[in-house]
Design a protein around this motif. Structure first.
Motif, PDB file in Angstrom:
ATOM      1  N   ASP A 246       0.860  -1.177   0.000  1.00  0.00           N
ATOM      2  CA  ASP A 246       0.000   0.000   0.000  1.00  0.00           C
ATOM      3  C   ASP A 246       0.902   1.235   0.000  1.00  0.00           C
ATOM      4  OD1 ASP A 246      -1.927   1.624   2.623  1.00  0.00           O
ATOM      5  OD2 ASP A 246      -1.843   2.042   0.464  1.00  0.00           O
ATOM      6  N   LYS A 247       0.858   2.034  -1.063  1.00  0.00           N
ATOM      7  CA  LYS A 247       1.691   3.235  -1.177  1.00  0.00           C
ATOM      8  C   LYS A 247       0.949   4.508  -0.789  1.00  0.00           C
ATOM      9  CE  LYS A 247       5.435   1.256  -2.572  1.00  0.00           C
ATOM     10  NZ  LYS A 247       6.636   1.278  -1.728  1.00  0.00           N
ATOM     11  N   GLY A 248      -0.303   4.365  -0.378  1.00  0.00           N
ATOM     12  CA  GLY A 248      -1.069   5.552  -0.043  1.00  0.00           C
ATOM     13  C   GLY A 248      -1.850   6.066  -1.233  1.00  0.00           C
ATOM     14  N   ALA A 249      -2.802   6.949  -0.972  1.00  0.00           N
ATOM     15  CA  ALA A 249      -3.683   7.466  -2.019  1.00  0.00           C
ATOM     16  C   ALA A 249      -2.894   8.229  -3.072  1.00  0.00           C
ATOM     17  CB  ALA A 249      -4.760   8.345  -1.402  1.00  0.00           C
ATOM     18  N   ASP A 250      -3.182   7.938  -4.329  1.00  0.00           N
ATOM     19  CA  ASP A 250      -2.647   8.660  -5.498  1.00  0.00           C
ATOM     20  C   ASP A 250      -1.139   8.524  -5.679  1.00  0.00           C
ATOM     21  OD1 ASP A 250      -5.236   9.676  -6.173  1.00  0.00           O
ATOM     22  OD2 ASP A 250      -4.996  11.206  -4.625  1.00  0.00           O
ATOM     23  N   ASN A 251      -0.477   7.680  -4.911  1.00  0.00           N
ATOM     24  CA  ASN A 251       0.974   7.531  -5.020  1.00  0.00           C
ATOM     25  C   ASN A 251       1.336   6.369  -5.941  1.00  0.00           C
ATOM     26  OD1 ASN A 251       1.622   9.641  -3.260  1.00  0.00           O
ATOM     27  ND2 ASN A 251       1.453   8.315  -1.459  1.00  0.00           N
ATOM     28  N   PRO A 252       2.455   6.503  -6.680  1.00  0.00           N
ATOM     29  CA  PRO A 252       2.924   5.395  -7.510  1.00  0.00           C
ATOM     30  C   PRO A 252       3.653   4.356  -6.667  1.00  0.00           C
ATOM     31  CG  PRO A 252       4.421   7.234  -7.704  1.00  0.00           C
ATOM     32  CD  PRO A 252       3.302   7.709  -6.815  1.00  0.00           C
ATOM     33  N   GLY A 253       3.946   3.208  -7.263  1.00  0.00           N
ATOM     34  CA  GLY A 253       4.667   2.169  -6.546  1.00  0.00           C
ATOM     35  C   GLY A 253       5.535   1.348  -7.479  1.00  0.00           C
ATOM     36  N   TRP A 254       6.571   0.741  -6.905  1.00  0.00           N
ATOM     37  CA  TRP A 254       7.451  -0.150  -7.668  1.00  0.00           C
ATOM     38  C   TRP A 254       7.919  -1.235  -6.703  1.00  0.00           C
ATOM     39  CZ3 TRP A 254      12.885   1.372 -10.011  1.00  0.00           C
ATOM     40  CH2 TRP A 254      13.394   0.257 -10.713  1.00  0.00           C
ATOM     41  N   VAL A 255       7.621  -2.476  -7.048  1.00  0.00           N
ATOM     42  CA  VAL A 255       7.965  -3.615  -6.205  1.00  0.00           C
ATOM     43  C   VAL A 255       8.677  -4.659  -7.059  1.00  0.00           C
ATOM     44  CG1 VAL A 255       7.089  -5.421  -4.681  1.00  0.00           C
ATOM     45  CG2 VAL A 255       5.946  -3.214  -4.746  1.00  0.00           C
ATOM     46  N   ILE A 256       9.733  -5.267  -6.519  1.00  0.00           N
ATOM     47  CA  ILE A 256      10.403  -6.383  -7.175  1.00  0.00           C
ATOM     48  C   ILE A 256      10.263  -7.614  -6.276  1.00  0.00           C
ATOM     49  CG2 ILE A 256      12.542  -7.274  -8.137  1.00  0.00           C
ATOM     50  CD1 ILE A 256      13.525  -4.389  -8.379  1.00  0.00           C
ATOM     51  N   PHE A 257       9.557  -8.613  -6.758  1.00  0.00           N
ATOM     52  CA  PHE A 257       9.404  -9.876  -6.037  1.00  0.00           C
ATOM     53  C   PHE A 257      10.521 -10.797  -6.531  1.00  0.00           C
ATOM     54  CE2 PHE A 257       5.239  -7.938  -6.527  1.00  0.00           C
ATOM     55  CZ  PHE A 257       4.768  -7.918  -5.215  1.00  0.00           C
ATOM     56  N   MET A 258      11.580 -10.908  -5.760  1.00  0.00           N
ATOM     57  CA  MET A 258      12.797 -11.565  -6.242  1.00  0.00           C
ATOM     58  C   MET A 258      12.764 -13.078  -6.050  1.00  0.00           C
ATOM     59  SD  MET A 258      15.770  -8.859  -5.160  1.00  0.00           S
ATOM     60  CE  MET A 258      16.936  -9.683  -6.247  1.00  0.00           C
ATOM     61  N   GLY A 259      13.357 -13.770  -7.010  1.00  0.00           N
ATOM     62  CA  GLY A 259      13.549 -15.210  -6.882  1.00  0.00           C
ATOM     63  C   GLY A 259      12.279 -16.017  -6.878  1.00  0.00           C
ATOM     64  N   ARG A 260      11.280 -15.598  -7.636  1.00  0.00           N
ATOM     65  CA  ARG A 260      10.037 -16.362  -7.698  1.00  0.00           C
ATOM     66  C   ARG A 260      10.176 -17.523  -8.691  1.00  0.00           C
ATOM     67  NH1 ARG A 260       9.563 -13.973  -3.659  1.00  0.00           N
ATOM     68  NH2 ARG A 260       7.648 -13.066  -2.850  1.00  0.00           N
ATOM     69  N   GLY A 261       9.625 -18.659  -8.331  1.00  0.00           N
ATOM     70  CA  GLY A 261       9.758 -19.843  -9.163  1.00  0.00           C
ATOM     71  C   GLY A 261       8.771 -19.868 -10.311  1.00  0.00           C
ATOM     72  N   ALA A 262       8.952 -20.833 -11.190  1.00  0.00           N
ATOM     73  CA  ALA A 262       8.000 -21.035 -12.283  1.00  0.00           C
ATOM     74  C   ALA A 262       6.675 -21.509 -11.705  1.00  0.00           C
ATOM     75  CB  ALA A 262       8.551 -22.061 -13.270  1.00  0.00           C
ATOM     76  N   GLY A 263       5.560 -21.066 -12.304  1.00  0.00           N
ATOM     77  CA  GLY A 263       4.263 -21.500 -11.815  1.00  0.00           C
ATOM     78  C   GLY A 263       3.179 -20.480 -12.083  1.00  0.00           C
ATOM     79  N   GLU A 264       2.060 -20.663 -11.403  1.00  0.00           N
ATOM     80  CA  GLU A 264       0.873 -19.830 -11.576  1.00  0.00           C
ATOM     81  C   GLU A 264       0.836 -18.744 -10.503  1.00  0.00           C
ATOM     82  OE1 GLU A 264      -3.438 -21.235 -12.813  1.00  0.00           O
ATOM     83  OE2 GLU A 264      -3.194 -21.432 -10.642  1.00  0.00           O
TER      84      GLU A 264
END
Length: 536
Positions: A369-387
């Motif tokens: 949650d970045k707050g109202a009207d704010n942009p965001g950037w997240v990196i979910f590192m090392g995620r495996g293959a899948g759904e």
């Protein structure tokens, strides 16, 4: 196994070991020995392999009947003078002559079950719809009254009961020994003298000697029944804990019947399973199935949250209209997510195993949650293959607006793959960096332009020699094959200094998979490079 099963099994083992007294087990796991007991635009790097924990470098918070089993069983020993011993501590002496009056319904070796010679060891009466009725049966102490006429051929115990309505019977068993379980309809007085409990068989259940098991018998008419618990042979007789549950033969009993698409135990519409036990279409809508992501390709989406439904429980601190995107990753890598928004929304990522499309639930994921009207950037590192499932949920209807997002999988996908290098055998290839991607750096001093990536593997520690002929100016970076970006774990780097031809050797490179990043020294210095790679 829940508490009452554990207590029941303990009681069974106690009986098998010769305890002096074992009381029937109540549904709450207690034992009744007497009377009835009714009782902000920054980049967040999410690096932990556990999806519930992460690193947020921007300082944000990651939101991730009572039923009586009737334990008062009477035990009658019938001779010419019958003495009844009640578990309620009532000691009666009955002056019986040749026949037992049958007034005591319980563990009575001489009770007439109402069908001629059928002798009932325990009478349960009418089974309630829904609650469990649990009994501990000592088959080893039983007789062989049925003489092989039942589902088994050894010692047996007979339990009688009544189903007040048409429906189903669920039976769960925990056993010491090897027994089969037969369900028989009571033909009643119409059967005539000499009729046996096993004259009208409905079904047999055989757990094949397993210590635990169960089944559901469907389509049972209202009426009287016998449950015959019979050992497979006399020597296999032991102690059995039987749990009987009468169920209505109708939608809403938590057991999908033939013709039912679902059964969630209620008749409430709008929860994914209709009052007719049909799956309700569109209730748990996936707004878009994006398919399998191509590594390093950016996907752009605009989500209109104002017109979205409020269908999903996401586990995020938000509670309003929501949108859900579904996608798959073909290999391990880093999942990048950036977004701009009007309004106030929480963004969540969930692996396929933590999402129920039937129940509209997404849990044990990661929320930002970045707050109202704010942009965001997240990196979910090392995620495996899948759904994977990506959710966007507004903070109430008043927080709903528009979310513009970019999603991509950063994963090392070599432009060329040489496979395993054989010792002393040169492998040749050519790359053209003028059509490179600009995603990775060789890691030597200086700038970086467009690049190409070559993959290979070693079966043992080797010295890797690279000979080159180039147009343009390039540097060579050797990296361990990573989960995410190709240039994450560097082994070494070589700078030919713009020479048209030359050779370099990376010494003592261990067994494993590697990538060679052929990177233009600076933007505008791209060209063609011929490579010969030899492992010695």
């Amino acid at each position: 196994m829940d508490l009452k099963r554990i207590v029941a099994l303990a009681a069974a083992l106690c009986l098998a070991a010769g305890c002096n007294h074992v009381a029937p087990v109540e549904p709450d796991g207690t034992s009744d020995t007497g009377g009835d007991a009714d009782a902000d635009g920054d980049s967040d790097t999410f690096e932990d392999s556990d999806e519930d924990a992460g690193i947020d470098s921007g300082g944000d918070t990651d939101s991730d009947t009572d039923m009586d089993t009737d334990a008062d069983a009477d035990t009658d020993t019938d001779t010419d003078a019958d003495t009844d011993t009640d578990a309620d501590a009532d000691s009666d002496t009955d002056a019986d002559t040749d026949a037992d009056s049958g007034a005591d319904a319980g563990l009575d070796a001489g009770v007439d079950g109402g069908a001629g010679e059928c002798k009932v060891d325990e009478a349960l009466g009418v089974l309630p719809i829904g609650p469990e009725v649990i009994r501990v049966l000592d088959v080893a102490q039983g007789g062989d009254d049925l003489a092989g006429a039942g589902c088994g051929s050894g010692k047996d115990v007979v339990v009688s009961f009544t189903l007040a309505k048409e429906g189903k019977l669920k039976i769960d068993v925990v056993q010491v020994g090897d027994h089969v379980f037969g369900l028989y309809a009571d033909a009643g007085a119409d059967a005539g003298a000499g009729a046996a409990c096993t004259d009208t068989k409905v079904a047999c259940y055989d757990p094949d000697g397993a210590s635990e098991g169960g089944t559901v018998w469907s389509g049972l008419a209202a009426g009287d029944y016998f449950l015959v618990v019979e050992s497979r042979r006399a020597s296999a007789a032991g102690t059995v804990v039987v749990t009987l549950t009468a169920l209505a033969e109708a939608c809403g009993n938590k057991v999908p019947d033939p013709g039912e698409e679902c059964d969630d135990g209620n008749l409430v519409p709008g929860d994914g399973c209709s009052p007719a036990c049909k799956v309700e279409p569109g209730v748990c809508a996936i707004d878009e199935d994006m398919g399998t992501l191509t590594p390093n390709l950016v996907y752009n989406r605009t989500l209109d949250m104002v017109d979205a439904g409020d269908e999903w429980a996401t586990g995020c601190p938000s509670w309003g209209p929501d949108r859900v995107l579904k996608f798959a990753t073909p290999q391990a890598g880093d999942i990048h997510l950036t977004w701009d928004q009007t309004g106030h929304h929480a963004m969540g990522l969930y692996s396929g195993g933590t999402v129920s499309e039937f129940l509209c639930q997404a849990e044990n994921g990661v929320c930002f949650d970045k707050g109202a009207d704010n942009p965001g950037w997240v990196i979910f590192m090392g995620r495996g293959a899948g759904e994977w499932f990506l959710t966007s949920e507004a903070f109430g209807a008043e927080g709903a607006g528009t979310v513009d997002l970019n999603l991509w999988l950063e994963a090392c996908k070599p432009d060329l793959e040489l496979g395993a290098l054989a010792a002393g055998v040169p492998a040749t290839t050519s790359v053209d960096t003028t059509t490179g991607t600009g995603l990775y750096r060789a890691g030597c001093a200086g700038g970086s332009g467009l690049e190409r990536v070559v993959g290979f593997s070693l079966d043992a520690q080797r010295d890797v020699t690279i000979d080159w002929i180039q147009t343009g100016d390039h540097v060579l970076g050797l990296y361990v094959f990573p989960i995410g970006a190709c240039d994450e774990t560097q082994v070494d780097c070589a700078d030919p200094g713009g020479a048209a031809t030359g050779s370099t050797t990376f010494t003592r490179v261990g067994a494993g998979s590697y990538v060679l990043v052929v990177d233009a020294y600076a933007s505008g210095s791209e060209g063609a490079v011929d490579l010969t790679i030899t492992a010695n």
